[in-house]
Design a protein around this motif. Sequence first.
Motif, mmCIF file in Angstrom:
data_model
loop_
_atom_site.group_PDB
_atom_site.id
_atom_site.type_symbol
_atom_site.label_atom_id
_atom_site.label_comp_id
_atom_site.label_asym_id
_atom_site.label_seq_id
_atom_site.Cartn_x
_atom_site.Cartn_y
_atom_site.Cartn_z
ATOM 1 N N ALA A 1 83.827 2.309 84.032
ATOM 2 C CA ALA A 1 83.634 3.550 84.789
ATOM 3 C C ALA A 1 84.854 4.472 84.658
ATOM 4 C CB ALA A 1 83.362 3.232 86.248
ATOM 5 N N ALA A 2 86.048 3.867 84.683
ATOM 6 C CA ALA A 2 87.269 4.666 84.559
ATOM 7 C C ALA A 2 87.421 5.231 83.151
ATOM 8 C CB ALA A 2 88.481 3.819 84.929
ATOM 9 N N ASP A 3 87.191 4.392 82.143
ATOM 10 C CA ASP A 3 87.367 4.820 80.751
ATOM 11 C C ASP A 3 86.350 5.880 80.345
ATOM 12 O OD1 ASP A 3 89.419 3.018 80.564
ATOM 13 O OD2 ASP A 3 88.288 1.521 79.428
ATOM 14 N N GLU A 4 85.112 5.691 80.788
ATOM 15 C CA GLU A 4 84.038 6.594 80.375
ATOM 16 C C GLU A 4 83.910 7.814 81.294
ATOM 17 O OE1 GLU A 4 82.232 6.222 77.600
ATOM 18 O OE2 GLU A 4 83.432 4.447 77.124
ATOM 19 N N GLY A 5 84.508 7.726 82.475
ATOM 20 C CA GLY A 5 84.420 8.833 83.413
ATOM 21 C C GLY A 5 83.128 8.865 84.199
ATOM 22 N N ARG A 6 82.280 7.877 83.999
ATOM 23 C CA ARG A 6 81.018 7.799 84.729
ATOM 24 C C ARG A 6 80.358 6.452 84.436
ATOM 25 N NH1 ARG A 6 77.334 12.363 83.082
ATOM 26 N NH2 ARG A 6 75.790 11.199 84.282
ATOM 27 N N LEU A 7 79.370 6.113 85.244
ATOM 28 C CA LEU A 7 78.511 4.963 84.988
ATOM 29 C C LEU A 7 77.186 5.258 85.665
ATOM 30 C CD1 LEU A 7 78.002 2.111 83.910
ATOM 31 C CD2 LEU A 7 78.936 1.200 86.032
ATOM 32 N N ASP A 8 76.110 5.185 84.895
ATOM 33 C CA ASP A 8 74.790 5.556 85.393
ATOM 34 C C ASP A 8 73.826 4.383 85.502
ATOM 35 O OD1 ASP A 8 75.042 8.701 85.126
ATOM 36 O OD2 ASP A 8 75.801 7.838 83.258
ATOM 37 N N ILE A 9 74.008 3.378 84.649
ATOM 38 C CA ILE A 9 73.044 2.289 84.532
ATOM 39 C C ILE A 9 73.787 0.969 84.428
ATOM 40 C CG2 ILE A 9 71.173 1.299 83.141
ATOM 41 C CD1 ILE A 9 70.958 4.275 81.933
ATOM 42 N N LEU A 10 73.371 -0.004 85.229
ATOM 43 C CA LEU A 10 73.902 -1.362 85.143
ATOM 44 C C LEU A 10 72.741 -2.317 84.959
ATOM 45 C CD1 LEU A 10 76.051 -3.629 85.478
ATOM 46 C CD2 LEU A 10 75.656 -3.458 87.963
ATOM 47 N N VAL A 11 72.804 -3.112 83.895
ATOM 48 C CA VAL A 11 71.816 -4.164 83.664
ATOM 49 C C VAL A 11 72.509 -5.510 83.826
ATOM 50 C CG1 VAL A 11 70.133 -5.172 82.075
ATOM 51 C CG2 VAL A 11 70.540 -2.694 82.062
ATOM 52 N N ASN A 12 72.188 -6.217 84.899
ATOM 53 C CA ASN A 12 72.759 -7.540 85.155
ATOM 54 C C ASN A 12 71.894 -8.587 84.457
ATOM 55 O OD1 ASN A 12 75.097 -7.180 86.861
ATOM 56 N ND2 ASN A 12 73.713 -6.487 88.466
ATOM 57 N N ASN A 13 72.285 -8.913 83.228
ATOM 58 C CA ASN A 13 71.483 -9.795 82.394
ATOM 59 C C ASN A 13 72.152 -11.142 82.106
ATOM 60 O OD1 ASN A 13 69.469 -10.408 80.061
ATOM 61 N ND2 ASN A 13 71.469 -10.368 79.054
ATOM 62 N N ALA A 14 73.475 -11.207 82.173
ATOM 63 C CA ALA A 14 74.180 -12.427 81.781
ATOM 64 C C ALA A 14 73.669 -13.625 82.573
ATOM 65 C CB ALA A 14 75.676 -12.259 82.003
ATOM 66 N N GLY A 15 73.427 -14.720 81.873
ATOM 67 C CA GLY A 15 72.919 -15.898 82.571
ATOM 68 C C GLY A 15 73.074 -17.169 81.754
ATOM 69 N N ILE A 16 73.164 -18.286 82.462
ATOM 70 C CA ILE A 16 73.222 -19.606 81.846
ATOM 71 C C ILE A 16 72.269 -20.522 82.604
ATOM 72 C CG2 ILE A 16 75.616 -19.322 81.095
ATOM 73 C CD1 ILE A 16 76.437 -21.154 83.411
ATOM 74 N N VAL B 1 76.248 -22.196 87.361
ATOM 75 C CA VAL B 1 75.024 -21.419 87.180
ATOM 76 C C VAL B 1 74.922 -20.320 88.233
ATOM 77 C CG1 VAL B 1 72.500 -21.506 87.212
ATOM 78 C CG2 VAL B 1 73.787 -23.293 86.026
ATOM 79 N N LEU B 2 75.160 -20.670 89.501
ATOM 80 C CA LEU B 2 75.089 -19.655 90.571
ATOM 81 C C LEU B 2 76.145 -18.571 90.390
ATOM 82 C CD1 LEU B 2 73.179 -19.643 93.147
ATOM 83 C CD2 LEU B 2 73.175 -21.746 91.821
ATOM 84 N N PHE C 1 58.427 -19.516 90.581
ATOM 85 C CA PHE C 1 57.950 -20.891 90.461
ATOM 86 C C PHE C 1 59.096 -21.883 90.568
ATOM 87 C CE2 PHE C 1 55.051 -18.379 87.690
ATOM 88 C CZ PHE C 1 53.884 -18.562 88.415
ATOM 89 N N GLY C 2 58.755 -23.132 90.815
ATOM 90 C CA GLY C 2 59.728 -24.214 90.784
ATOM 91 C C GLY C 2 59.536 -25.060 89.537
ATOM 92 N N ALA C 3 60.580 -25.789 89.160
ATOM 93 C CA ALA C 3 60.508 -26.721 88.038
ATOM 94 C C ALA C 3 61.527 -27.825 88.266
ATOM 95 C CB ALA C 3 60.782 -26.012 86.716
ATOM 96 N N PRO C 4 61.204 -29.059 87.910
ATOM 97 C CA PRO C 4 62.117 -30.168 88.188
ATOM 98 C C PRO C 4 63.441 -30.088 87.444
ATOM 99 C CG PRO C 4 60.293 -30.893 86.794
ATOM 100 C CD PRO C 4 59.955 -29.521 87.271
ATOM 101 N N PHE C 5 63.477 -29.339 86.345
ATOM 102 C CA PHE C 5 64.695 -29.260 85.536
ATOM 103 C C PHE C 5 65.434 -27.938 85.736
ATOM 104 C CE2 PHE C 5 60.974 -27.998 83.065
ATOM 105 C CZ PHE C 5 61.308 -26.706 82.697
ATOM 106 N N ALA C 6 65.068 -27.162 86.775
ATOM 107 C CA ALA C 6 65.649 -25.823 86.909
ATOM 108 C C ALA C 6 66.072 -25.517 88.342
ATOM 109 C CB ALA C 6 64.648 -24.778 86.424
ATOM 110 N N SER C 7 66.618 -26.501 89.050
ATOM 111 C CA SER C 7 66.961 -26.258 90.455
ATOM 112 C C SER C 7 68.058 -25.207 90.599
ATOM 113 C CB SER C 7 67.376 -27.557 91.143
ATOM 114 O OG SER C 7 68.425 -28.196 90.433
ATOM 115 N N ALA C 8 69.132 -25.306 89.838
ATOM 116 C CA ALA C 8 70.210 -24.321 89.931
ATOM 117 C C ALA C 8 69.762 -22.974 89.377
ATOM 118 C CB ALA C 8 71.439 -24.822 89.181
#
Length: 256
Positions: free
Chosen positions: A83-98, A115-116, A152-159
């Motif tokens: 935001a500082a370098d570009e002078g603005r920020l309009d869109i944030l996509v929170n995609n990072a995940g494990i 994971v959390l 949905f739930g799944a037995p291998f995806a609790s976190a």
Amino acid sequence: MTTDSMFALTGKVAVVTGGNGGIGLAMAAALAEAGARVMLAARNPDKGAEAVRHIVDRGGDARFVPADLSEPEAASGCIAAVAADEGRLDILVNNAGITARKRPEDLDIAEWEAVLRTNLTAAFACAKAAYPALKASGAGRILNIGSMYSLFGAPFASAYGASKGGIVQLTRSLATAWAADGITVNAVLPGWIATDMGVSARSQVQGLHERIVARTPAGRWGEATDLAGLAVFLAGPSAAFITGASIPVDGGYSIA
């Protein structure tokens, strides 16, 4: 408003976390094609450079921003720096995940917390850091990437499931908090998509591919590009009155 202007992002600055591959890269490329300058925030610089070339070779404007999204302070610092370098920020996509593909009785607390921290805490940290610039934009947009496991739930995806369920509730909370500031906050819930993570699950879980295809009305796995158009729509002026929504992109899997 013309059809072209309904989806134009010219002059906008976007950050896509985990934007150097998979769904993140597909969304980033689409935002760039619509005219946005896109910052790809991720850890792997080599993969980041390749992703930037992918976008630039197609006429887009992109830059790689090194960031360890598993560390909340680093996530916040990355957003503030953009935001500082570009002078603005309009869109944030929170995609990072494990993920940690284990049954709950086999899952270590450290794995749960990792994971959390990456999937949910980083999304909050990035959104909070982006808030001043998004408010100043007057038409800020946040897209949080959830999952079918938000539903949905799944037995291998609790976190993983807990983190993605949290994404939906975080989306609703931020949407109500920041609507008066002109900021919309929505969640995209990918179904079974043929990214590295999806292909890994297909190879590790016997019979998964066949079960997914049989249940999905579209009769196939999704591709990362299947989510690109929705990202452009939600990031643009046409979606100004849509906020707090969680939209499945799953070929009908969640209704079958």
